[in-house]
Design a protein around this motif. Structure first.
Motif, mmCIF file in Angstrom:
data_model
loop_
_atom_site.group_PDB
_atom_site.id
_atom_site.type_symbol
_atom_site.label_atom_id
_atom_site.label_comp_id
_atom_site.label_asym_id
_atom_site.label_seq_id
_atom_site.Cartn_x
_atom_site.Cartn_y
_atom_site.Cartn_z
ATOM 1 N N GLY A 10 0.796 -1.220 0.000
ATOM 2 C CA GLY A 10 0.000 0.000 0.000
ATOM 3 C C GLY A 10 0.832 1.275 0.000
ATOM 4 N N PRO A 11 0.221 2.361 0.444
ATOM 5 C CA PRO A 11 0.766 3.701 0.228
ATOM 6 C C PRO A 11 2.110 3.958 0.893
ATOM 7 N N ASN A 12 2.920 4.702 0.186
ATOM 8 C CA ASN A 12 4.259 5.143 0.608
ATOM 9 C C ASN A 12 5.324 4.041 0.577
ATOM 10 N N LEU A 13 4.915 2.803 0.339
ATOM 11 C CA LEU A 13 5.910 1.723 0.310
ATOM 12 C C LEU A 13 6.747 1.758 -0.966
ATOM 13 N N GLY A 14 6.281 2.486 -1.976
ATOM 14 C CA GLY A 14 7.105 2.689 -3.173
ATOM 15 C C GLY A 14 8.328 3.533 -2.868
ATOM 16 N N THR A 70 14.317 5.392 0.717
ATOM 17 C CA THR A 70 14.523 6.809 1.039
ATOM 18 C C THR A 70 13.615 7.243 2.177
ATOM 19 N N ARG A 71 12.508 6.503 2.364
ATOM 20 C CA ARG A 71 11.509 6.860 3.364
ATOM 21 C C ARG A 71 11.970 6.436 4.763
ATOM 22 N N GLU A 72 12.096 7.400 5.688
ATOM 23 C CA GLU A 72 12.425 7.097 7.094
ATOM 24 C C GLU A 72 13.297 5.844 7.241
ATOM 25 N N VAL A 105 13.434 3.713 10.366
ATOM 26 C CA VAL A 105 12.278 2.865 10.684
ATOM 27 C C VAL A 105 12.176 1.695 9.710
ATOM 28 N N TYR A 106 12.355 1.984 8.411
ATOM 29 C CA TYR A 106 12.031 0.990 7.379
ATOM 30 C C TYR A 106 13.245 0.386 6.686
ATOM 31 N N GLY A 107 14.471 0.854 7.044
ATOM 32 C CA GLY A 107 15.669 0.281 6.450
ATOM 33 C C GLY A 107 16.010 0.890 5.098
ATOM 34 N N LEU A 124 -0.054 -9.208 2.153
ATOM 35 C CA LEU A 124 -0.513 -7.814 2.105
ATOM 36 C C LEU A 124 0.163 -6.955 3.160
ATOM 37 N N ASN A 125 0.813 -5.890 2.686
ATOM 38 C CA ASN A 125 1.192 -4.804 3.590
ATOM 39 C C ASN A 125 0.357 -3.603 3.171
ATOM 40 N N ALA A 126 -0.753 -3.391 3.860
ATOM 41 C CA ALA A 126 -1.669 -2.306 3.499
ATOM 42 C C ALA A 126 -1.168 -0.958 4.012
ATOM 43 N N ALA A 127 0.004 -0.963 4.671
ATOM 44 C CA ALA A 127 0.626 0.274 5.170
ATOM 45 C C ALA A 127 -0.405 1.072 5.989
ATOM 46 N N ALA A 128 -0.517 2.366 5.768
ATOM 47 C CA ALA A 128 -1.384 3.198 6.616
ATOM 48 C C ALA A 128 -2.858 2.780 6.550
ATOM 49 N N TRP A 129 -3.285 2.189 5.411
ATOM 50 C CA TRP A 129 -4.692 1.754 5.301
ATOM 51 C C TRP A 129 -5.023 0.645 6.288
ATOM 52 N N THR A 130 -3.993 -0.058 6.774
ATOM 53 C CA THR A 130 -4.169 -1.070 7.819
ATOM 54 C C THR A 130 -4.967 -0.508 8.990
ATOM 55 N N HIS A 131 -4.651 0.742 9.321
ATOM 56 C CA HIS A 131 -5.189 1.362 10.534
ATOM 57 C C HIS A 131 -6.435 2.200 10.273
ATOM 58 N N THR A 132 -6.827 2.310 9.000
ATOM 59 C CA THR A 132 -7.918 3.246 8.665
ATOM 60 C C THR A 132 -9.043 2.658 7.830
ATOM 61 N N HIS A 188 4.004 -6.359 8.184
ATOM 62 C CA HIS A 188 4.496 -4.996 8.413
ATOM 63 C C HIS A 188 5.997 -5.054 8.639
ATOM 64 N N ILE A 189 6.699 -4.170 7.969
ATOM 65 C CA ILE A 189 8.156 -4.140 8.051
ATOM 66 C C ILE A 189 8.595 -3.760 9.461
ATOM 67 N N SER A 190 7.983 -2.720 10.005
ATOM 68 C CA SER A 190 8.321 -2.244 11.352
ATOM 69 C C SER A 190 7.465 -2.969 12.391
ATOM 70 N N ASN A 191 7.917 -2.919 13.645
ATOM 71 C CA ASN A 191 7.105 -3.467 14.734
ATOM 72 C C ASN A 191 6.093 -2.400 15.141
ATOM 73 N N ARG A 194 5.445 -1.341 18.756
ATOM 74 C CA ARG A 194 6.443 -0.565 19.483
ATOM 75 C C ARG A 194 6.360 0.908 19.084
ATOM 76 N N ARG A 195 5.411 1.225 18.215
ATOM 77 C CA ARG A 195 5.313 2.582 17.675
ATOM 78 C C ARG A 195 4.068 3.293 18.225
ATOM 79 N N GLU A 196 3.625 4.327 17.510
ATOM 80 C CA GLU A 196 2.504 5.138 18.013
ATOM 81 C C GLU A 196 1.254 4.279 18.240
ATOM 82 N N PHE A 212 -1.755 4.738 17.416
ATOM 83 C CA PHE A 212 -2.669 4.582 16.277
ATOM 84 C C PHE A 212 -2.245 3.468 15.326
ATOM 85 N N ARG A 213 -1.006 2.964 15.480
ATOM 86 C CA ARG A 213 -0.561 1.839 14.640
ATOM 87 C C ARG A 213 -0.830 0.482 15.300
ATOM 88 N N HIS A 214 -1.347 0.489 16.524
ATOM 89 C CA HIS A 214 -1.524 -0.778 17.237
ATOM 90 C C HIS A 214 -2.742 -1.544 16.765
HETATM 91 C C1 DQA Z 1 3.889 -0.319 7.828
HETATM 92 C C2 DQA Z 1 3.455 0.223 9.199
HETATM 93 C C3 DQA Z 1 2.333 1.230 9.039
HETATM 94 O O1 DQA Z 1 1.945 1.725 10.303
HETATM 95 C C4 DQA Z 1 2.795 2.404 8.196
HETATM 96 O O2 DQA Z 1 1.713 3.291 7.968
HETATM 97 C C5 DQA Z 1 3.418 1.990 6.916
HETATM 98 C C6 DQA Z 1 4.264 0.803 6.876
HETATM 99 C C7 DQA Z 1 5.114 -1.252 7.953
HETATM 100 O O3 DQA Z 1 5.370 -1.983 6.992
HETATM 101 O O4 DQA Z 1 5.825 -1.225 8.958
HETATM 102 O O5 DQA Z 1 3.308 2.695 5.902
HETATM 103 O O6 DQA Z 1 2.824 -1.073 7.280
#
Ligand code: DQA
Length: 142
Positions: free
Chosen positions: A8-12, A16-18, A21-23, A72-80, A99-102, A105-107, A109-111
């Motif tokens: 999903g979003p921003n994983l492209g 370069t992205r954070e 957090v994401y390696g 599936l890594n739905a990224a932010a859509w996971t939470h929304t 999910h790539i990150s734990n 262990r984060r905010e 709203f990601r739990h």
């Molecule tokens: C993510 C975790 C999500 O909270 C975040 O919005 C992402 C990536 C992960 O792979 O760690 O975009 O899904």
């Protein structure tokens, strides 16, 4: 057997992205890892990424219609997104949420994940290795 890996979003922007957090692995590297792992396991793996929710819904409908397993890594859509969850609920083949990150262990709203309750399993916090592990489980035939 074919498997869809859907991101999903921003994983492209992986790499370069954070990076803390994401390696440093890029989405192209991640796609290559998934395809190579699939080859080892005898799976035809196709990796797709989108920043448009409707496009992801279309891919999930395609997986539902063809009984194709999904990682599936739905990224932010996971939470929304109830819509992404409702599309996942229509799948008949295995679904692994990654999910790539734990996220735990984060905010706060990601739990919560809308996806986890309709997934067969969830892998969080193991970096891009989580995708390879998900494919391995799918190949093993539950
Ligand atoms: C993510 C975790 C999500 O909270 C975040 O919005 C992402 C990536 C992960 O792979 O760690 O975009 O899904």
């Amino acid at each position: 057997k074919s498997v869809l890996v859907l991101n999903g979003p921003n994983l492209g922007r992986l790499g370069t992205r954070e990076p803390a957090v994401y390696g440093s692995t890029t989405h192209a590297d991640l796609a290559a890892l998934c395809v190579r792992t699939g080859e080892e396991l005898g799976l035809a793996v196709e990796v797709r990424q989108t920043d448009h929710e409707g496009e992801l819904l279309g891919w999930l409908h395609e997986a539902a219609d063809t009984a194709t397993p999904v990682v599936l890594n739905a990224a932010a859509w996971t939470h929304t997104s109830v819509a992404v969850r409702d599309a996942c609920a229509q799948l008949t083949a295995p679904l692994v949420e990654v999910h790539i990150s734990n996220v735990h262990r984060r905010e706060e709203f990601r739990h919560h994940s809308y996806i986890s309750a309709v997934a067969d399993g969830v892998i969080v916090g193991l970096g891009v290795t989580g995708y390879a592990l998900a494919l391995r489980w799918i190949a093993g035939g539950q």
